[in-house]
Every structure is written in C-alpha cells, then in structure tokens.
Design a protein around this motif. Structure first.
Motif, PDB file in Angstrom:
ATOM      1  N   HIS A 130       0.880  -1.171   0.000  1.00 29.14           N
ATOM      2  CA  HIS A 130       0.000   0.000   0.000  1.00 29.14           C
ATOM      3  C   HIS A 130       0.915   1.218   0.000  1.00 29.14           C
ATOM      4  O   HIS A 130       1.566   1.516   0.992  1.00 29.14           O
ATOM      5  N   ALA A 131       0.971   1.894  -1.125  1.00 31.36           N
ATOM      6  CA  ALA A 131       1.950   2.971  -1.294  1.00 31.36           C
ATOM      7  C   ALA A 131       1.674   4.138  -0.353  1.00 31.36           C
ATOM      8  O   ALA A 131       0.608   4.758  -0.416  1.00 31.36           O
ATOM      9  N   ASN A 132       2.633   4.402   0.523  1.00 31.39           N
ATOM     10  CA  ASN A 132       2.572   5.595   1.364  1.00 31.39           C
ATOM     11  C   ASN A 132       3.206   6.733   0.562  1.00 31.39           C
ATOM     12  O   ASN A 132       4.420   6.805   0.416  1.00 31.39           O
ATOM     13  N   ILE A 133       2.369   7.604   0.001  1.00 29.39           N
ATOM     14  CA  ILE A 133       2.864   8.629  -0.932  1.00 29.39           C
ATOM     15  C   ILE A 133       2.773  10.040  -0.352  1.00 29.39           C
ATOM     16  O   ILE A 133       2.762  11.026  -1.101  1.00 29.39           O
ATOM     17  N   GLU A 134       2.739  10.143   0.969  1.00 29.32           N
ATOM     18  CA  GLU A 134       2.650  11.473   1.589  1.00 29.32           C
ATOM     19  C   GLU A 134       3.835  12.351   1.190  1.00 29.32           C
ATOM     20  O   GLU A 134       3.674  13.539   0.901  1.00 29.32           O
ATOM     21  N   LYS A 135       5.034  11.778   1.168  1.00 33.09           N
ATOM     22  CA  LYS A 135       6.224  12.558   0.822  1.00 33.09           C
ATOM     23  C   LYS A 135       6.179  12.999  -0.643  1.00 33.09           C
ATOM     24  O   LYS A 135       6.483  14.157  -0.967  1.00 33.09           O
ATOM     25  N   ALA A 136       5.794  12.089  -1.535  1.00 31.47           N
ATOM     26  CA  ALA A 136       5.706  12.438  -2.956  1.00 31.47           C
ATOM     27  C   ALA A 136       4.624  13.486  -3.195  1.00 31.47           C
ATOM     28  O   ALA A 136       4.789  14.380  -4.040  1.00 31.47           O
ATOM     29  N   ARG A 137       3.520  13.393  -2.476  1.00 31.59           N
ATOM     30  CA  ARG A 137       2.478  14.421  -2.599  1.00 31.59           C
ATOM     31  C   ARG A 137       3.023  15.783  -2.180  1.00 31.59           C
ATOM     32  O   ARG A 137       2.780  16.797  -2.839  1.00 31.59           O
ATOM     33  N   ARG A 138       3.751  15.805  -1.092  1.00 28.94           N
ATOM     34  CA  ARG A 138       4.222  17.067  -0.516  1.00 28.94           C
ATOM     35  C   ARG A 138       5.308  17.725  -1.371  1.00 28.94           C
ATOM     36  O   ARG A 138       5.268  18.933  -1.627  1.00 28.94           O
ATOM     37  N   ILE A 139       6.271  16.935  -1.813  1.00 30.91           N
ATOM     38  CA  ILE A 139       7.430  17.512  -2.508  1.00 30.91           C
ATOM     39  C   ILE A 139       7.247  17.515  -4.029  1.00 30.91           C
ATOM     40  O   ILE A 139       7.606  18.501  -4.693  1.00 30.91           O
ATOM     41  N   LEU A 140       6.688  16.443  -4.584  1.00 32.29           N
ATOM     42  CA  LEU A 140       6.565  16.326  -6.034  1.00 32.29           C
ATOM     43  C   LEU A 140       5.187  16.733  -6.551  1.00 32.29           C
ATOM     44  O   LEU A 140       4.971  16.751  -7.767  1.00 32.29           O
ATOM     45  N   ASN A 141       4.272  17.054  -5.635  1.00 36.57           N
ATOM     46  CA  ASN A 141       2.880  17.316  -6.031  1.00 36.57           C
ATOM     47  C   ASN A 141       2.312  16.121  -6.794  1.00 36.57           C
ATOM     48  O   ASN A 141       1.564  16.270  -7.757  1.00 36.57           O
ATOM     49  N   TYR A 142       2.684  14.933  -6.348  1.00 37.43           N
ATOM     50  CA  TYR A 142       2.286  13.687  -7.006  1.00 37.43           C
ATOM     51  C   TYR A 142       0.867  13.317  -6.595  1.00 37.43           C
ATOM     52  O   TYR A 142       0.557  13.287  -5.401  1.00 37.43           O
ATOM     53  N   ASN A 143       0.021  13.042  -7.572  1.00 34.69           N
ATOM     54  CA  ASN A 143      -1.385  12.781  -7.272  1.00 34.69           C
ATOM     55  C   ASN A 143      -1.954  11.776  -8.260  1.00 34.69           C
ATOM     56  O   ASN A 143      -2.571  12.147  -9.264  1.00 34.69           O
ATOM     57  N   PRO A 144      -1.754  10.474  -8.026  1.00 34.88           N
ATOM     58  CA  PRO A 144      -2.278   9.460  -8.952  1.00 34.88           C
ATOM     59  C   PRO A 144      -3.796   9.517  -9.030  1.00 34.88           C
ATOM     60  O   PRO A 144      -4.473   9.693  -8.017  1.00 34.88           O
ATOM     61  N   GLN A 145      -4.343   9.332 -10.245  1.00 33.70           N
ATOM     62  CA  GLN A 145      -5.767   9.541 -10.473  1.00 33.70           C
ATOM     63  C   GLN A 145      -6.517   8.304 -10.947  1.00 33.70           C
ATOM     64  O   GLN A 145      -7.732   8.248 -10.855  1.00 33.70           O
ATOM     65  N   THR A 146      -5.804   7.300 -11.489  1.00 32.55           N
ATOM     66  CA  THR A 146      -6.463   6.231 -12.236  1.00 32.55           C
ATOM     67  C   THR A 146      -6.982   5.123 -11.327  1.00 32.55           C
ATOM     68  O   THR A 146      -6.220   4.513 -10.575  1.00 32.55           O
ATOM     69  N   LYS A 147      -8.270   4.848 -11.436  1.00 32.97           N
ATOM     70  CA  LYS A 147      -8.879   3.733 -10.706  1.00 32.97           C
ATOM     71  C   LYS A 147      -8.568   2.429 -11.432  1.00 32.97           C
ATOM     72  O   LYS A 147      -8.437   2.412 -12.661  1.00 32.97           O
ATOM     73  N   PRO A 148      -8.468   1.313 -10.694  1.00 33.83           N
ATOM     74  CA  PRO A 148      -8.162   0.028 -11.351  1.00 33.83           C
ATOM     75  C   PRO A 148      -9.121  -0.307 -12.488  1.00 33.83           C
ATOM     76  O   PRO A 148      -8.705  -0.814 -13.536  1.00 33.83           O
ATOM     77  N   GLU A 149     -10.408  -0.035 -12.312  1.00 33.63           N
ATOM     78  CA  GLU A 149     -11.388  -0.347 -13.354  1.00 33.63           C
ATOM     79  C   GLU A 149     -11.078   0.398 -14.652  1.00 33.63           C
ATOM     80  O   GLU A 149     -11.220  -0.155 -15.751  1.00 33.63           O
ATOM     81  N   ASP A 150     -10.647   1.652 -14.539  1.00 38.26           N
ATOM     82  CA  ASP A 150     -10.361   2.456 -15.727  1.00 38.26           C
ATOM     83  C   ASP A 150      -9.037   2.047 -16.367  1.00 38.26           C
ATOM     84  O   ASP A 150      -8.935   1.914 -17.589  1.00 38.26           O
ATOM     85  N   GLY A 151      -8.004   1.846 -15.544  1.00 43.61           N
ATOM     86  CA  GLY A 151      -6.706   1.464 -16.073  1.00 43.61           C
ATOM     87  C   GLY A 151      -6.728   0.108 -16.745  1.00 43.61           C
ATOM     88  O   GLY A 151      -6.139  -0.094 -17.815  1.00 43.61           O
ATOM     89  N   LEU A 152      -7.425  -0.848 -16.146  1.00 45.61           N
ATOM     90  CA  LEU A 152      -7.483  -2.192 -16.728  1.00 45.61           C
ATOM     91  C   LEU A 152      -8.300  -2.200 -18.019  1.00 45.61           C
ATOM     92  O   LEU A 152      -7.985  -2.940 -18.953  1.00 45.61           O
ATOM     93  N   ARG A 153      -9.315  -1.371 -18.113  1.00 47.43           N
ATOM     94  CA  ARG A 153     -10.065  -1.268 -19.370  1.00 47.43           C
ATOM     95  C   ARG A 153      -9.146  -0.757 -20.486  1.00 47.43           C
ATOM     96  O   ARG A 153      -9.177  -1.257 -21.622  1.00 47.43           O
ATOM     97  N   LEU A 154      -8.310   0.224 -20.167  1.00 46.77           N
ATOM     98  CA  LEU A 154      -7.383   0.753 -21.161  1.00 46.77           C
ATOM     99  C   LEU A 154      -6.342  -0.292 -21.563  1.00 46.77           C
ATOM    100  O   LEU A 154      -5.974  -0.401 -22.740  1.00 46.77           O
ATOM    101  N   GLN A 155      -5.870  -1.074 -20.597  1.00 51.39           N
ATOM    102  CA  GLN A 155      -4.894  -2.117 -20.922  1.00 51.39           C
ATOM    103  C   GLN A 155      -5.523  -3.192 -21.808  1.00 51.39           C
ATOM    104  O   GLN A 155      -4.886  -3.675 -22.756  1.00 51.39           O
ATOM    105  N   ILE A 156      -6.744  -3.563 -21.518  1.00 54.16           N
ATOM    106  CA  ILE A 156      -7.431  -4.568 -22.338  1.00 54.16           C
ATOM    107  C   ILE A 156      -7.652  -4.045 -23.758  1.00 54.16           C
ATOM    108  O   ILE A 156      -7.457  -4.774 -24.740  1.00 54.16           O
ATOM    109  N   GLU A 157      -8.042  -2.788 -23.896  1.00 53.86           N
ATOM    110  CA  GLU A 157      -8.230  -2.201 -25.225  1.00 53.86           C
ATOM    111  C   GLU A 157      -6.925  -2.236 -26.012  1.00 53.86           C
ATOM    112  O   GLU A 157      -6.913  -2.571 -27.201  1.00 53.86           O
ATOM    113  N   TRP A 158      -5.821  -1.881 -25.341  1.00 52.90           N
ATOM    114  CA  TRP A 158      -4.511  -1.920 -26.014  1.00 52.90           C
ATOM    115  C   TRP A 158      -4.165  -3.346 -26.427  1.00 52.90           C
ATOM    116  O   TRP A 158      -3.691  -3.574 -27.556  1.00 52.90           O
TER     117      TRP A 158
END
Length: 313
Positions: free
Chosen positions: A278-306
């Motif tokens: 379970h990725a603890n991304i508090e540091k990346a959020r704070r310093i890199l403004n990192y904010n992952p957006q993709t839900k598994p359902e959406d990402g896997l649909r895109l992978q299947i399409e590819w």
C-alpha cells in the motif's frame, strides 16, 4: 535537456521515452535486449520509438564504454534491471544486472559535468513482505530481486552523499498498463482469458493486496522530478497508487470487463512474494505534487483495449 533512459525498450522505459520526447527533451534510450522475456516485443517498442525520433543504443551496461553515450547528458533515468521473481534466475544474474550495471553507469555519469540528476528507479520490493511504510522505514527485502535493487539504490545514494553526483530514487508499486511485461499478472490474465487457456495462479496470491499503479500515474511522478531538481537530490520517493485492492479483486475486474471467467490453475506459492503493498505517498504528494488519479477499473479497461488492438488484429 538531453536525457538518457536505460531499459528504454521495456514496458516502463518506452513510455518514459515517449513522454519526455513529447515535452521537447532530447531523449536517448539504452537497452541490451536481454531475453528474460520476448526480445521481439522489446524490438517492436524500439522500432516504435525510432519512428518517433527516439534512438535506442543496444548497449550492455556491464560491458560497454558508456562515456560517449552520456556526453553532455543533463539527466539519467536508470530503469534497466533484472526484474521480478524467478525461480530460474540466479543470484549472480540479479547481481550483475542490478548492481554491477548500476555501478558502471554511475562511474560514467560522474564524469559528466553537465549532469543535473541521476534518477534511479527502484521498487517496493525493497520493503519486503509488507510494503506499506514511508521511505525512511527499514528495508527488509525477501527476494534476490529486492535485495539487489536495494543494494543498487544505496550505491546510487552513496555517490550522492559523497558529492560525486546529484541523485534520487523512485520506488515503484505494481505498475500495469499497455505494454506490461507478458509474464506479469494482468498481461497473462488477459491473454489466457481471450485464448481460453489455463491461467496459472500462485497459491494464496488472490488474497494478497496491492497498490496497482497505472502507467500514466507513474509517468506523472517521473516527470515531476524534473520540475523539482533542487528539492530531490539525496531523497527517496514512493511512487504508486494509494488505492489498495486484492489480487483476487483485480482478476474479477478483468473478468467483468471481458465478460468471461479465467480458468484458474493453482500453482505453489512463490518464495519471497509480497503479501501486502500500500503505497505511502505522503512525501511524494508534498514535494513532487504527485497525485495518482487512475482507478483500477479504468486502467485495466485501457490495458485490455490496447491488448486487443495489438494482438487481436
């Protein structure tokens, strides 16, 4: 900027080359096209990159003279590695491709006065069975892969600590998406379901939890580093999704999208496998403004399409 990407013909490396080139950088890829998985797939990725004006040099980091390739480099993303868990891959192979290769690249990099950052791509496997901690937690790897990736990471950071080069490390969590390696979970699952073939599932793995991270979210983390070079040197960042699901749920999502059930065949559990990430991304959020957006359902649909577009023509 001139940017070197090692492991450029692989899954993550090829995406990174494309994203960097689209941002206007001068990108040079390096790959030695090892046969851990299909060389043909890597060569196809390399050809696709070449058509986009991104050259790939076929160099072995353990044996080649790298000074010419690194001339006037601004940043290096070091992705090349011996990946994953394999009962047939020896420790010496992991050590060669993860530690020795990194050392040789570092020695060439320290000669480049233009270098702004050496960005090492690490893995959540350095944490061990339970990868849920912040970056300053003790690393307790349980596999040859995790051990050698941790050793290489510390080698990179030692060069930074001693003033030889500026460097940082990004620890990735279960990356998936288009071009995923064929032996990885979702690539195997999609292939088996579409071909009505048996799907090998390691005993107990359906209960493992993972921060499955879509490739575009990983790219966001990678590119954020370039915007904050003055803040990242000497640092380690977890790069992953903070959405945690079981492997079993991931399999169900793919089955739901395809409208078919996998024909599972249970195999012995893998030695050294992670039980929970379970990725603890508090540091990346704070310093890199990192904010992952993709839900598994959406990402896997895109992978299947590819996958369908690529392999079911």
């Amino acid at each position: 900027m001139k940017i070197i990407v090692t492991g450029a013909a692989g899954f993550i490396g090829s995406h990174l080359c494309e994203h960097l080139s689209e941002q206007g950088h001068d990108v040079l890829g390096i790959d030695c096209f090892t046969d851990f998985y299909s060389v043909a797939l890597k060569k196809q990725n390399a050809q696709d990159l070449k058509r986009k004006g991104i050259p790939i040099l076929p160099l072995d980091l353990c044996g080649a003279d790298l000074n010419g390739a690194l001339k006037d480099v601004d940043n290096i993303y070091h992705l090349a590695a011996q990946p994953g868990l394999s009962a047939t891959t020896t420790f010496s192979t992991y050590a060669r491709n993860n530690i020795t290769a990194t050392y040789n690249l570092l020695e060439a990099a320290r000669n480049q006065a233009t270098l702004k950052c050496f960005i090492y791509i690490s893995t959540s496997s350095v944490y061990g069975k339970y990868a849920t901690s912040p970056e300053d937690a003790p690393a307790m790897p349980t596999s040859y892969y995790g051990v050698t990736k941790l050793a290489a990471e510390q080698l990179v950071l030692s060069y930074c600590r001693t003033g030889k080069i500026p460097a940082c490390s990004l620890r990735l969590f279960s990356v998936y998406g288009p071009r995923e390696r064929p032996e990885k979970l979702y690539s195997r699952l999609i292939k088996c379901i579409l071909e009505d073939a048996e799907f090998p599932l390691y005993q107990g793995s359906e209960l493992h939890t993972r921060s499955y991270t879509y490739i575009d979210d990983v790219m966001h983390g990678f590119l954020s580093v370039l915007k904050r070079l003055d803040q990242v040197s000497g640092e380690i960042f977890n790069i992953g999704s903070d959405i945690e699901i079981t492997t079993g749920r991931g399999i169900e999502i793919v089955e739901e999208i395809l409208g078919r059930q996998a024909r599972k065949i249970i195999q012995p559990a893998r030695l050294g496998d992670q039980l929970k990430t379970h990725a603890n991304i508090e540091k990346a959020r704070r310093i890199l403004n990192y904010n992952p957006q993709t839900k598994p359902e959406d990402g896997l649909r895109l992978q299947i399409e590819w996958y369908k577009k690529t392999f079911l023509r």
